[in-house]
Each structure stands twice: as C-alpha cells, then as structure tokens.
Enzyme design. Structure first.
Site, PDB file in Angstrom:
ATOM      1  N   TYR A  62      -8.799 -11.186  -8.378  1.00  0.00           N
ATOM      2  CA  TYR A  62      -7.598 -11.177  -9.212  1.00  0.00           C
ATOM      3  C   TYR A  62      -7.367 -12.548  -9.850  1.00  0.00           C
ATOM      4  O   TYR A  62      -6.822 -12.655 -10.936  1.00  0.00           O
ATOM      5  CB  TYR A  62      -6.375 -10.793  -8.374  1.00  0.00           C
ATOM      6  N   LYS A 105      -2.251  -1.990   8.189  1.00  0.00           N
ATOM      7  CA  LYS A 105      -3.424  -1.414   8.846  1.00  0.00           C
ATOM      8  C   LYS A 105      -3.538  -1.950  10.269  1.00  0.00           C
ATOM      9  O   LYS A 105      -3.139  -3.065  10.558  1.00  0.00           O
ATOM     10  CB  LYS A 105      -4.690  -1.768   8.054  1.00  0.00           C
ATOM     11  N   ARG A 147       0.859  -1.181   0.000  1.00  0.00           N
ATOM     12  CA  ARG A 147       0.000   0.000   0.000  1.00  0.00           C
ATOM     13  C   ARG A 147       0.896   1.233   0.000  1.00  0.00           C
ATOM     14  O   ARG A 147       2.034   1.196   0.469  1.00  0.00           O
ATOM     15  CB  ARG A 147      -0.909   0.008   1.230  1.00  0.00           C
ATOM     16  N   HIS A 194      -2.280   1.990  -6.025  1.00  0.00           N
ATOM     17  CA  HIS A 194      -3.177   0.868  -5.740  1.00  0.00           C
ATOM     18  C   HIS A 194      -3.344  -0.042  -6.970  1.00  0.00           C
ATOM     19  O   HIS A 194      -3.564  -1.251  -6.830  1.00  0.00           O
ATOM     20  CB  HIS A 194      -4.536   1.376  -5.274  1.00  0.00           C
ATOM     21  N   ARG A 251      -0.690  -2.446  -6.912  1.00  0.00           N
ATOM     22  CA  ARG A 251      -1.030  -3.515  -5.949  1.00  0.00           C
ATOM     23  C   ARG A 251      -1.835  -4.593  -6.664  1.00  0.00           C
ATOM     24  O   ARG A 251      -1.588  -5.794  -6.492  1.00  0.00           O
ATOM     25  CB  ARG A 251      -1.831  -2.900  -4.795  1.00  0.00           C
ATOM     26  N   HIS A 301      -4.890  -9.256   2.476  1.00  0.00           N
ATOM     27  CA  HIS A 301      -6.323  -9.113   2.251  1.00  0.00           C
ATOM     28  C   HIS A 301      -7.069  -9.717   3.438  1.00  0.00           C
ATOM     29  O   HIS A 301      -6.773 -10.840   3.846  1.00  0.00           O
ATOM     30  CB  HIS A 301      -6.748  -9.833   0.965  1.00  0.00           C
TER      31      HIS A 301
END
Length: 378
Positions: A352, A241, A217, A317, A320, A343
């Site tokens: 993806y 995060k 990120r 992003h 990413r 994730h």
C-alpha cells in the site's frame, strides 16, 4: 428431530455472539472428523491445538474432499465411504497421486445436483491451499510413523502471482468523499433503495466510516456489539484472527456516527430479541446483520462512488485497502498502519505504501529552490 436451542455459559471475556459463532465452526469440524478415517484421530487433535479454528475447518474440508476423490476414483482404495479408507491404502499414496489430484482433478471438476451440473474451476491460490492441507496431513502421518515416508518433497510447486501495488483495488480519497456523500444524502440510489435508505442511513454511514477509518475485516465489524464500545474511555474492542482481543481508539467522527445510529435509528431493547439485544448493527428484521448483508451494502455504495454497476462495486476488503493507502497518503508510517490493520508481515503494508510515490512527486515538484521553477512564488 427438532434441534435443541444452544445456550452459552460464558466465563471468558469474549462476547457471547463470538463464542457461539466459534461453536458453530467447531460443530462443523466435528461433523467432518466423524466422516474421515479413524487413523486420522491424532491428527485431528493436532489441528485442534495447533492451528486457528478457521484454518482447522479449511484443512478438514480439503482433506475430506481428497478422500471423496479417492473413493470415487477406486484406484487406491476399495472403500465406498471416506470413513472406511484404511491406513494400509493411504500408505500406498505417492507424490504423483497428489500431483494428479491437484493438477488434473482440482483444476476443473463438475458437481452434479438433481436439476443441474456445475463446473468448478480453481485458480492457483485455491490449488495451493489444497496442496498445503495435504502436506500438513502427510507430514504429520510420517512424523507419527503411520506412513513409511514423507512424500511431500515430491509435491509439484504451484506458482502464485506476486502481489503488485498497481493491482490493489481501493477507493481514492475523492471517491471516499463521494461514498460518504451518497450514504448521507441518498444520491445515486434507486427509488426502491431510497425506501430502505430512509430507514437505515445512519446505520449504513456508521458501517462505511468504520471500514474506511480502521480497515476492519468484515468478520470484525459484523461481530461488533453495543457493549464493545466504551465511550467514556474513547475506545472499542474487536476480536481479530486467532481470537486476539484488541482495543481500538475512537475518533470524534466515528464516535458521532455510532452514537447517532444507536440513539436515533437502532430499535430499542424492548423491540429486539434477547439473542440480538447487544448486536450493534441490526437488519430491518431486528436481527444481527449477516456478513453477506454487509458485503452487499458495501458493494452498493462503492458502485456509486466508482460510477459503475452494483455488480462491479467493491467488497469490504477493498475498503480495508482504501484505509491503508489513505493513511499512508496522509503521512502515517507503514509500521503504524501495519499495527492498526493487524498485518502479520510489514511487506503486506509496503504494497500500500507504493502508492505514496505520487505524493512524493507532488511534494518535490512544489519545493523548488530556483526562482524560475518556483510556482509558489508570488
């Protein structure tokens, strides 16, 4: 009054730059709390301990925006300031009031400044976040017996588009090759850009390779320090995060470009201020690169890979997403990719994985049992 310098007395494992960044967000949260009604104080404590710091800040922004709306509308409160809204007035709010706020006001409103009027439009994703922030607030107030009923059941649903694999923007593998070639040789850059590229090409290459290898990120990459890397052990630390510390393995390509940048291009410690000495990626002003600067750098190089204008280049992003699809196309399982990219839900990674269908077709088409269809037969 001049602002006093903030010093970090850090006894945690987090680097000082991350602690300082978190403190800046905490200060912004406190500023918002000080201009919101006093009856929300216990709710502020709940946010402080119950949600991530960035989520706390986002909720407070949305709630302050709603309170400003109440003050400007003058139908529910007589207060002239958000801080003066009374609990009795707040208790009169019904679901229909929230639905009107989100469905009518938030979809399109204007912001007036001295010399301009800006029209603000929100799409459903932004509206859903505002609805979520208010739902959390009203549920808490009801749970704490500050308001007589839970009005959130009456909030209108907001339909969000289901993510479609074909809509995911990312670079193809051959476009990644063009991207890395552009930063290696300066191809596709203007004369002015070449002047800067000569001074930053090793830094830019390291940034891009980190993005397309690990799917980092933007915030994770911007916060990297020299001390984040342990070349002896072959790994580096990032902070994800919710403050989660993660150790990432170094491959030879990334190790080489990072070392090349540090040894051959990055200014030495004697030329860098104390505050920025440990920062990995420095600007030409010898300060830690901002998220905005990194975003612009990525847009510039991805626009070359895509053969389009800089305005239509991709954000970090999208790199990413590029890392995720590339790894899956190379044969890694979605669970491995989910772990690498952090994730929360494997269904995100599965989006993806949908791009692997073409790879499956290619494999099957080149694996024929009948001789007349075997293209590999000599």
């Amino acid at each position: 009054m001049t602002r006093k310098m903030i010093k970090v007395h850090n006894k945690s494992d987090k680097p000082n730059n991350i602690v300082q960044k978190e403190n800046e967000i905490i200060e912004k949260c406190i500023e918002l709390e000080n201009i919101l009604p006093d009856f929300m104080k216990d709710f502020f404590l709940y946010l402080k301990s119950g949600v991530a710091l960035t989520t706390r800040f986002a909720y407070l922004q949305d709630i302050h925006f709603f309170c400003k709306y109440l003050v400007s509308e003058k139908t529910i409160t007589k207060a002239s300031d958000t801080q003066d809204i009374l609990l009795e007035e707040f208790s009169q709010i019904r679901a229909r009031d929230i639905n009107r706020f989100i469905g009518e006001f938030c979809t399109r409103y204007t912001v007036e400044k001295q010399d301009s009027i800006t029209v603000m439009e929100n799409h459903n994703r932004s509206l859903a976040r505002k609805k979520s922030s208010l739902a959390v607030l009203f549920k808490y107030l009801y749970r704490d017996e500050l308001i007589p009923e839970n009005i959130t059941d009456g909030f209108n649903p907001i339909r969000l588009p289901k993510p479609q694999p074909d809509a995911i923007k990312r670079l193809e593998i051959d476009e990644v090759a063009i991207l890395l070639d552009a930063v290696e040789k300066g191809e596709g850059l203007t004369e002015k850009e070449i002047e800067y590229w000569e001074k930053t090409k090793l830094r830019d290459k390291a940034i891009l390779l980190l993005f397309v290898t690990y799917g980092l990120r933007l915030k994770e990459l911007q916060q990297l320090n020299i001390s984040s890397f342990n070349f002896g052990r072959g790994d580096f630390k990032i902070y994800r995060k919710r403050g989660k510390e993660v150790s990432m393995p170094l491959n030879k390509s990334v190790e080489k470009v990072i070392k090349d940048y540090i040894e051959k291009e990055r200014p030495g410690e004697v030329h860098v201020s104390e505050e920025n000495k440990d920062a990995l990626f420095l600007s030409l002003q010898k300060t830690r690169m901002t998220e905005r600067a990194i975003r612009e750098l990525v847009k510039k190089y991805t626009s070359i890979a895509l053969g389009t204008t800089k305005d239509h280049g991709y954000s970090p992003h999208k790199l990413r997403a590029t890392a995720a699809t590339s790894l899956i196309q190379y044969g890694f399982s979605i669970y491995d990719v989910q772990n690498l990219l952090d994730h929360d839900n494997v269904t995100t990674t599965q989006l993806y994985a949908a791009h692997k269908k073409n790879v499956k077709r290619e494999i099957v088409n080149n694996f024929e049992w009948l001789d007349e269809y075997d293209n590999n037969e000599k």
